[in-house]
Design an enzyme around this catalytic site. Structure first.
Site, PDB file in Angstrom:
ATOM      1  N   HIS A   1     -13.012  -6.367   4.793  1.00  0.00           N
ATOM      2  CA  HIS A   1     -13.875  -5.298   4.298  1.00  0.00           C
ATOM      3  C   HIS A   1     -15.085  -5.129   5.207  1.00  0.00           C
ATOM      4  O   HIS A   1     -15.644  -6.115   5.700  1.00  0.00           O
ATOM      5  CB  HIS A   1     -14.370  -5.602   2.884  1.00  0.00           C
ATOM      6  CG  HIS A   1     -13.272  -5.629   1.872  1.00  0.00           C
ATOM      7  ND1 HIS A   1     -12.866  -4.508   1.195  1.00  0.00           N
ATOM      8  CD2 HIS A   1     -12.482  -6.649   1.446  1.00  0.00           C
ATOM      9  CE1 HIS A   1     -11.869  -4.830   0.381  1.00  0.00           C
ATOM     10  NE2 HIS A   1     -11.620  -6.119   0.509  1.00  0.00           N
TER      11      HIS A   1
ATOM     12  N   GLU B   1      -9.500   2.765   1.599  1.00  0.00           N
ATOM     13  CA  GLU B   1      -8.630   1.593   1.721  1.00  0.00           C
ATOM     14  C   GLU B   1      -7.623   1.799   2.847  1.00  0.00           C
ATOM     15  O   GLU B   1      -7.007   2.862   2.955  1.00  0.00           O
ATOM     16  CB  GLU B   1      -7.890   1.330   0.414  1.00  0.00           C
ATOM     17  CG  GLU B   1      -8.794   0.898  -0.733  1.00  0.00           C
ATOM     18  CD  GLU B   1      -8.016   0.262  -1.862  1.00  0.00           C
ATOM     19  OE1 GLU B   1      -7.292  -0.720  -1.600  1.00  0.00           O
ATOM     20  OE2 GLU B   1      -8.131   0.731  -3.013  1.00  0.00           O
TER      21      GLU B   1
ATOM     22  N   CYS C   1      -5.147  -7.581  -4.125  1.00  0.00           N
ATOM     23  CA  CYS C   1      -5.666  -6.382  -4.771  1.00  0.00           C
ATOM     24  C   CYS C   1      -6.326  -6.810  -6.076  1.00  0.00           C
ATOM     25  O   CYS C   1      -5.637  -7.274  -6.995  1.00  0.00           O
ATOM     26  CB  CYS C   1      -4.551  -5.380  -5.033  1.00  0.00           C
ATOM     27  SG  CYS C   1      -5.088  -3.904  -5.944  1.00  0.00           S
TER      28      CYS C   1
ATOM     29  N   ASN D   1       0.833  -1.194   0.000  1.00  0.00           N
ATOM     30  CA  ASN D   1       0.000   0.000   0.000  1.00  0.00           C
ATOM     31  C   ASN D   1       0.874   1.253   0.000  1.00  0.00           C
ATOM     32  O   ASN D   1       2.100   1.188   0.171  1.00  0.00           O
ATOM     33  CB  ASN D   1      -0.908   0.004   1.231  1.00  0.00           C
ATOM     34  CG  ASN D   1      -1.889  -1.149   1.229  1.00  0.00           C
ATOM     35  OD1 ASN D   1      -2.638  -1.329   0.279  1.00  0.00           O
ATOM     36  ND2 ASN D   1      -1.885  -1.934   2.304  1.00  0.00           N
TER      37      ASN D   1
ATOM     38  N   ASN E   1      -7.957  -5.019  -8.480  1.00  0.00           N
ATOM     39  CA  ASN E   1      -7.575  -4.231  -9.647  1.00  0.00           C
ATOM     40  C   ASN E   1      -6.114  -4.462 -10.001  1.00  0.00           C
ATOM     41  O   ASN E   1      -5.741  -4.509 -11.176  1.00  0.00           O
ATOM     42  CB  ASN E   1      -7.821  -2.743  -9.386  1.00  0.00           C
ATOM     43  CG  ASN E   1      -9.299  -2.424  -9.266  1.00  0.00           C
ATOM     44  OD1 ASN E   1     -10.098  -2.838 -10.088  1.00  0.00           O
ATOM     45  ND2 ASN E   1      -9.665  -1.695  -8.219  1.00  0.00           N
TER      46      ASN E   1
ATOM     47  N   GLY F   1     -12.864  -4.906  -2.797  1.00  0.00           N
ATOM     48  CA  GLY F   1     -13.980  -4.206  -2.171  1.00  0.00           C
ATOM     49  C   GLY F   1     -15.265  -4.351  -2.958  1.00  0.00           C
ATOM     50  O   GLY F   1     -16.341  -4.532  -2.390  1.00  0.00           O
TER      51      GLY F   1
ATOM     52  N   CYS G   1     -11.596  -0.321  -5.935  1.00  0.00           N
ATOM     53  CA  CYS G   1     -11.034  -1.415  -5.140  1.00  0.00           C
ATOM     54  C   CYS G   1     -11.716  -2.696  -5.586  1.00  0.00           C
ATOM     55  O   CYS G   1     -12.919  -2.860  -5.389  1.00  0.00           O
ATOM     56  CB  CYS G   1     -11.256  -1.174  -3.647  1.00  0.00           C
ATOM     57  SG  CYS G   1     -10.668  -2.536  -2.600  1.00  0.00           S
TER      58      CYS G   1
END
Length: 281
Positions: free
Chosen positions: A162, A211, A71, A62, A73, A223, A220
């Site tokens: 989440h 995030e 992750c 991050n 994406n 997410g 996200c």
């Protein structure tokens, strides 16, 4: 250090091919390159490594230097990178992550990957495994106090934690104030990613995300998957959900018979470059 900046639905990372490059201190490097004024500017750093268990490994950090398990994406962009830059000629690949091995289908047009479908695996609903402090086995539409106000959360892990919060208006949400209250809430021992969601119809939702370690991002992937699962659990949408994010749309399908979540979305190269931190010291 040669790098490629890529984005998936506006969620941008700096990618390094560690089959050729070596990053000595990835956590510190992530902080420096992520700075949008003095660095390259990104939501974090992703290293593409060799793997003994899969075709490749994704090592993700991050913007604050903390290591991320997964992750959504980012992994689509890894898939585009390894195909477009000639590391593989396969259109079905596997990528090792801290959240397990993920399997991806690549849609290729004109010799380039245009979109990627990811088998994101099984959603985790057990509170202790997410983790979230709770008196129940699962946290679905459960009350929580944050900043002196009561909200209701549904908690899901897609390899990372989440908390999904439903609201009538997300466009005018002061996310910079409310996001950190959830991220650092005592009920989340490993911090949490928080999705603020408005239901548009049975197939469509609008989402903003805070995030952990990066703040608000344009998208996200994990997410969006957590949001789709949460919406279905709460009876708010059908099994196919379009999640509209600031950076674009993601298509999510929860196959409840197989208990697997599939995500389809774009992946794009922004630019290639070379990072020489010594010139900035």
């Amino acid at each position: 250090m040669r790098f490629t900046k890529m984005q998936g639905a506006g969620n941008d990372y700096v990618y390094v091919n560690c089959l050729k490059e070596k990053v000595e201190n990835p956590s510190e490097t992530a902080v420096r390159i992520s700075d949008r004024h003095y660095g390259i500017g990104s939501d974090g750093l992703i290293l593409i490594n060799p793997s003994e268990a899969a075709d490749f490994e994704m090592e993700m950090y991050n913007a604050d230097g903390s290591r991320g398990e997964m992750c959504g994406n980012g992994i689509r962009c890894v898939a585009k990178y390894v195909y477009d830059y000639g590391l593989t000629d396969k259109t079905k690949i596997s990528i090792e992550t801290l959240a397990g091995i993920k399997y991806l289908d690549l849609t290729v047009e004109g010799g380039k990957v245009r979109k990627v479908k990811v088998d994101m695996g099984q959603p985790v609903l057990a509170a202790a495994e997410i983790p979230v402090e709770a008196d129940t086995d699962q946290v679905i539409d459960a009350p929580i106090l944050a900043g002196g106000q009561e909200y209701h959360i549904t908690c899901v892990s897609m390899g990372n934690p989440h908390a999904v919060v439903y609201m009538d208006d997300v466009e005018n949400l002061e996310i910079e104030k409310i996001g950190p209250l959830f991220e650092n809430h005592e009920r989340f021992p490993k911090r949490v990613n928080t999705e603020f969601v408005k239901i548009l119809d049975r197939q469509t939702v609008q989402m903003r995300v805070w995030e952990r370690g990066s703040g608000e991002t344009l998208a996200c992937g994990t997410g969006a998957c957590a949001v789709a699962v949460s919406c279905i659990l709460n009876g708010l949408t059908d099994d196919y959900v379009t999640v509209k994010l600031l950076g674009g749309d993601l298509e999510i399908y929860w196959d409840r018979d197989k208990n697997r979540v599939f995500m389809t979305g774009p992946a794009e190269v922004v630019f290639d470059g070379e990072w020489n931190p010594e010139k900035l010291t």
